[in-house]
Design a protein around this motif. Structure first.
Motif, PDB file in Angstrom:
ATOM      1  N   LEU A 191       0.783  -1.215   0.151  1.00 31.61           N
ATOM      2  CA  LEU A 191       0.089   0.164   0.072  1.00 31.61           C
ATOM      3  C   LEU A 191       0.792   1.244   0.212  1.00 31.61           C
ATOM      4  CD1 LEU A 191      -2.554   1.698   0.199  1.00 31.61           C
ATOM      5  CD2 LEU A 191      -2.491   1.217   2.815  1.00 31.61           C
ATOM      6  N   LEU A 192       1.879   1.227   1.006  1.00 27.01           N
ATOM      7  CA  LEU A 192       2.744   2.307   1.041  1.00 27.01           C
ATOM      8  C   LEU A 192       3.982   2.724  -0.105  1.00 27.01           C
ATOM      9  CD1 LEU A 192       3.412   2.152   4.701  1.00 27.01           C
ATOM     10  CD2 LEU A 192       1.744   3.602   3.477  1.00 27.01           C
ATOM     11  N   SER A 193       4.226   1.550  -0.887  1.00 29.27           N
ATOM     12  CA  SER A 193       5.193   1.744  -1.677  1.00 29.27           C
ATOM     13  C   SER A 193       4.762   1.684  -3.252  1.00 29.27           C
ATOM     14  CB  SER A 193       6.411   0.552  -1.610  1.00 29.27           C
ATOM     15  OG  SER A 193       5.953  -0.699  -1.716  1.00 29.27           O
ATOM     16  N   GLU A 194       3.653   1.025  -3.247  1.00 29.63           N
ATOM     17  CA  GLU A 194       3.119   0.772  -4.867  1.00 29.63           C
ATOM     18  C   GLU A 194       1.490   0.393  -4.607  1.00 29.63           C
ATOM     19  OE1 GLU A 194       3.490  -2.283  -8.844  1.00 29.63           O
ATOM     20  OE2 GLU A 194       4.826  -2.422  -7.065  1.00 29.63           O
ATOM     21  N   PRO A 195       1.116   1.686  -4.335  1.00 26.37           N
ATOM     22  CA  PRO A 195      -0.392   1.763  -3.854  1.00 26.37           C
ATOM     23  C   PRO A 195      -1.603   1.377  -5.300  1.00 26.37           C
ATOM     24  CG  PRO A 195       0.261   3.926  -3.919  1.00 26.37           C
ATOM     25  CD  PRO A 195       1.549   3.015  -3.765  1.00 26.37           C
ATOM     26  N   GLY A 196      -0.743   1.420  -6.343  1.00 28.04           N
ATOM     27  CA  GLY A 196      -1.756   1.246  -7.587  1.00 28.04           C
ATOM     28  C   GLY A 196      -2.109  -0.212  -7.789  1.00 28.04           C
ATOM     29  N   LEU A 197      -1.344  -1.133  -7.312  1.00 28.52           N
ATOM     30  CA  LEU A 197      -1.226  -2.599  -7.785  1.00 28.52           C
ATOM     31  C   LEU A 197      -2.459  -3.062  -7.265  1.00 28.52           C
ATOM     32  CD1 LEU A 197       0.344  -4.605  -9.197  1.00 28.52           C
ATOM     33  CD2 LEU A 197       1.425  -5.206  -6.834  1.00 28.52           C
ATOM     34  N   PHE A 198      -2.892  -2.687  -6.058  1.00 30.67           N
ATOM     35  CA  PHE A 198      -4.206  -3.174  -5.643  1.00 30.67           C
ATOM     36  C   PHE A 198      -5.197  -2.066  -5.207  1.00 30.67           C
ATOM     37  CE2 PHE A 198      -1.384  -6.302  -4.933  1.00 30.67           C
ATOM     38  CZ  PHE A 198      -1.981  -7.445  -5.625  1.00 30.67           C
ATOM     39  N   ASP A 199      -6.467  -2.150  -5.041  1.00 31.01           N
ATOM     40  CA  ASP A 199      -7.445  -1.332  -4.644  1.00 31.01           C
ATOM     41  C   ASP A 199      -7.795  -1.159  -3.128  1.00 31.01           C
ATOM     42  OD1 ASP A 199      -8.110  -0.205  -7.350  1.00 31.01           O
ATOM     43  OD2 ASP A 199      -8.755  -2.341  -7.778  1.00 31.01           O
ATOM     44  N   ASP A 200      -7.733  -2.635  -2.804  1.00 29.27           N
ATOM     45  CA  ASP A 200      -8.215  -2.920  -1.270  1.00 29.27           C
ATOM     46  C   ASP A 200      -7.205  -3.521  -0.453  1.00 29.27           C
ATOM     47  OD1 ASP A 200     -10.941  -1.628  -1.643  1.00 29.27           O
ATOM     48  OD2 ASP A 200     -11.409  -3.359  -2.721  1.00 29.27           O
ATOM     49  N   TYR A 201      -6.954  -3.403   0.501  1.00 28.72           N
ATOM     50  CA  TYR A 201      -5.884  -3.972   1.306  1.00 28.72           C
ATOM     51  C   TYR A 201      -6.410  -4.542   2.624  1.00 28.72           C
ATOM     52  CZ  TYR A 201      -2.887  -1.691  -2.109  1.00 28.72           C
ATOM     53  OH  TYR A 201      -2.162  -1.028  -3.573  1.00 28.72           O
ATOM     54  N   PRO A 252      11.039   1.847   9.001  1.00 31.78           N
ATOM     55  CA  PRO A 252      10.366   2.255   7.966  1.00 31.78           C
ATOM     56  C   PRO A 252       8.861   3.116   8.399  1.00 31.78           C
ATOM     57  CG  PRO A 252      10.655  -0.094   7.505  1.00 31.78           C
ATOM     58  CD  PRO A 252      10.953   0.279   9.175  1.00 31.78           C
ATOM     59  N   LEU A 253       8.471   2.891   9.440  1.00 29.63           N
ATOM     60  CA  LEU A 253       7.129   3.553   9.844  1.00 29.63           C
ATOM     61  C   LEU A 253       7.667   4.963  10.371  1.00 29.63           C
ATOM     62  CD1 LEU A 253       5.516   0.815  11.831  1.00 29.63           C
ATOM     63  CD2 LEU A 253       4.604   1.860   9.332  1.00 29.63           C
ATOM     64  N   ALA A 254       8.822   5.317  10.646  1.00 27.16           N
ATOM     65  CA  ALA A 254       9.262   6.576  11.177  1.00 27.16           C
ATOM     66  C   ALA A 254       9.552   7.448  10.192  1.00 27.16           C
ATOM     67  CB  ALA A 254      10.850   6.327  11.936  1.00 27.16           C
ATOM     68  N   ALA A 255       9.521   7.221   8.859  1.00 24.95           N
ATOM     69  CA  ALA A 255       9.967   7.847   7.694  1.00 24.95           C
ATOM     70  C   ALA A 255       8.878   8.075   6.643  1.00 24.95           C
ATOM     71  CB  ALA A 255      11.260   7.661   7.093  1.00 24.95           C
ATOM     72  N   LEU A 256       7.611   7.684   7.138  1.00 29.86           N
ATOM     73  CA  LEU A 256       6.457   7.637   6.038  1.00 29.86           C
ATOM     74  C   LEU A 256       5.968   9.004   5.448  1.00 29.86           C
ATOM     75  CD1 LEU A 256       4.005   4.979   8.084  1.00 29.86           C
ATOM     76  CD2 LEU A 256       5.517   4.597   5.877  1.00 29.86           C
ATOM     77  N   ASP A 257       6.106  10.141   6.147  1.00 26.86           N
ATOM     78  CA  ASP A 257       5.741  11.296   5.644  1.00 26.86           C
ATOM     79  C   ASP A 257       6.807  11.411   4.529  1.00 26.86           C
ATOM     80  OD1 ASP A 257       3.546  12.135   7.326  1.00 26.86           O
ATOM     81  OD2 ASP A 257       5.180  12.360   8.784  1.00 26.86           O
ATOM     82  N   ARG A 258       7.913  11.061   4.201  1.00 24.37           N
ATOM     83  CA  ARG A 258       9.042  11.242   3.354  1.00 24.37           C
ATOM     84  C   ARG A 258       8.694  10.028   2.317  1.00 24.37           C
ATOM     85  NH1 ARG A 258      13.717   8.971   2.856  1.00 24.37           N
ATOM     86  NH2 ARG A 258      14.029   8.905   5.483  1.00 24.37           N
ATOM     87  N   THR A 259       8.595   8.860   2.705  1.00 27.42           N
ATOM     88  CA  THR A 259       8.599   7.778   1.718  1.00 27.42           C
ATOM     89  C   THR A 259       7.174   7.248   1.272  1.00 27.42           C
ATOM     90  OG1 THR A 259       8.629   6.241   3.532  1.00 27.42           O
ATOM     91  CG2 THR A 259      10.822   6.964   2.976  1.00 27.42           C
ATOM     92  N   ALA A 260       6.344   7.295   1.763  1.00 29.76           N
ATOM     93  CA  ALA A 260       5.191   6.672   1.295  1.00 29.76           C
ATOM     94  C   ALA A 260       4.655   7.294   0.088  1.00 29.76           C
ATOM     95  CB  ALA A 260       4.045   7.065   2.302  1.00 29.76           C
ATOM     96  N   ARG A 261       4.218   6.464  -0.780  1.00 33.27           N
ATOM     97  CA  ARG A 261       3.683   7.226  -2.413  1.00 33.27           C
ATOM     98  C   ARG A 261       2.267   7.229  -2.367  1.00 33.27           C
ATOM     99  NH1 ARG A 261       8.078   3.349  -5.693  1.00 33.27           N
ATOM    100  NH2 ARG A 261       9.928   4.018  -4.728  1.00 33.27           N
ATOM    101  N   LEU A 262       1.615   7.885  -1.405  1.00 35.16           N
ATOM    102  CA  LEU A 262       0.270   8.090  -1.458  1.00 35.16           C
ATOM    103  C   LEU A 262      -0.330   9.608  -2.223  1.00 35.16           C
ATOM    104  CD1 LEU A 262      -0.618   6.529   2.072  1.00 35.16           C
ATOM    105  CD2 LEU A 262      -0.556   5.721  -0.179  1.00 35.16           C
ATOM    106  N   LYS A 263       0.884  10.348  -2.544  1.00 38.96           N
ATOM    107  CA  LYS A 263       0.493  11.752  -3.011  1.00 38.96           C
ATOM    108  C   LYS A 263      -0.758  11.558  -4.115  1.00 38.96           C
ATOM    109  CE  LYS A 263       2.205  15.863  -4.925  1.00 38.96           C
ATOM    110  NZ  LYS A 263       3.430  16.436  -5.593  1.00 38.96           N
TER     111      LYS A 263
END
Length: 300
Positions: A175-185, A199-210
Motif C-alpha cells: 500500500l505504501l510503496s506501490e498503492p496502484g497495484l491493488f485497490d483494497d488492502y 520504515p514507519l518513522a519515515a512515512l511522511d517522506r517515503t510513502a507514495r500516496l500523493k
C-alpha cells in the motif's frame, strides 16, 4: 445342564439374522473427492521457481456473465490459508450477506525471505539474513500472477490483497510503496515490528500516496502489544494525517478477544463484509413460530 443350555442359546444366536449381519462385510459406500477450486502449478520466471496458484470461483460463476472482484491471498497454498479463506467466499455465496468474489491463493515458500524488505537495523540483518525479497515477490504478483488471472477469468474492476502476520506486513508495505497495484488492502496482525519500525518513522517522506484516491485498508490486531501495537499505532496516525479520499481505514481491535494465533479467520470475515457488502436481505416479517403463542397462517 447349564452348559448345554448356554451352548444351545449361543448356537441359536449365531444362526440369527442379527448375528449374520454382524459377521457380514460392511456394505460398499461410494466416495468422491471434495473439490473446492482449481490448483495451478505456476512456473515463475521472476522467482525462478514453481508456485501453486489456487483459484476459488463463486457459486454460479459458470452460469453468469458477471464480473467479480478478486481477492489475492498471500500464503495461499493448499496447506496454508487458501482453504479457510475460500470457505469465507463460499459463505458469502450461501448467505447473500456479502460478496461474491473470486479468491486467488498465492503460495509462499519462505515467508521471511519473500514477504519482507531488507532491514537496516543490524540486529534484524543478523537474525533474518534471508530477508529482503518483498520487491521481487511484488514483481511476481504484478507481472505474472495478476495477468494470469485476468486473462482467464471474468475479473471486475477492484483487486484486493489479504495477508496475516508477515503477509500483513507485505500488504501494508505494498500500500505504501506501490498503492496502484491493488485497490483494497487487508492486513491482519501485520508484523509492523519489522526492522524496529524504522520504515514507519519515515512515512511522511517515503510513502507514495500523493496521487492516490479511493483506496481501502482493513487493519486488525490481536493481543500482541509491544512493538507490534506501536507500529500499528504509528501507521494509523500517519493515515489520519492524509487528505480525505486517499485511504479509507477500518480498524478492528481484537486485543481483548484474540491472539496472534486465533485472530485470522473471523477478522478476515469482518474484512470481507466491509469490502463487499450486500444489500439488506428482505425476508419479510417475523415468522409466527418466533412469536410467543402465535399461530401459523391459514392454509391457502
Amino acid at each position: 445342564m447349564k452348559i448345554a443350555q448356554t451352548l444351545l442359546a449361543l448356537g441359536l444366536f449365531l444362526a440369527s439374522p442379527a448375528a449374520m449381519a454382524l459377521q457380514a462385510s460392511p456394505p460398499e459406500v461410494e466416495g468422491a473427492p471434495i473439490e473446492i477450486g482449481t490448483s495451478y502449478r505456476f512456473h515463475s520466471f521472476v522467482l525462478d521457481d514453481t508456485r501453486e496458484v489456487n483459484v476459488w470461483l463463486p457459486i454460479g460463476y459458470d452460469k453468469s456473465q458477471d464480473r467479480y472482484p478478486v481477492l489475492y491471498l498471500l500464503d495461499g497454498g493448499l496447506d496454508q490459508d487458501f482453504v479457510h479463506i475460500a470457505g469465507l467466499g463460499h459463505l458469502a455465496s450461501l448467505s447473500w450477506t456479502y460478496g461474491p468474489m473470486i479468491v486467488v491463493g498465492v503460495q509462499t515458500n519462505d515467508r521471511r525471505a519473500e514477504l519482507t524488505s531488507r532491514p537496516t537495523d543490524s540486529r534484524y540483518l543478523s537474525a533474518f539474513p534471508e530477508s529482503g525479497g518483498a520487491d521481487k515477490f511484488r514483481q511476481f504478483l504484478r507481472e505474472e500472477v495478476i495477468p494470469f488471472v485476468e486473462k482467464r477469468l471474468r475479473t471486475g474492476k477492484r483487486r484486493a490483497i489479504m495477508g496475516e502476520s508477515l503477509a500483513g506486513l507485505f500488504v501494508v508495505d505494498t500500500l505504501l510503496s506501490e498503492p496502484g497495484l491493488f485497490d483494497d488492502y487487508v492486513a491482519i496482525s501485520p508484523s509492523l515490528w519489522w526492522d524496529d519500525r524504522r520504515p514507519l518513522a519515515a512515512l511522511d517522506r517515503t510513502a507514495r500516496l500523493k496521487d492516490v484516491k479511493d483506496k481501502r485498508l482493513y487493519l486488525a490486531v490481536g493481543d500482541e502489544g509491544g512493538t507490534m501495537q506501536d507500529g500499528i499505532d504509528r501507521l494509523r496516525a500517519f493515515l489520519a494525517r492524509q487528505p480525505a479520499g486517499r485511504v479509507s481505514l477500518r480498524y478492528d481491535d481484537f486485543s481483548k478477544s484474540a491472539s496472534h494465533a486465533t485472530i485470522y479467520h473471523h477478522a478476515a470475515e469482518d474484512a470481507l463484509r466491509w469490502l463487499y457488502p450486500a444489500p439488506p436481505y428482505e425476508g419479510g416479517g417475523t415468522p409466527w413460530f418466533m412469536i410467543e403463542g402465535a399461530l401459523p397462517p391459514p392454509a391457502n
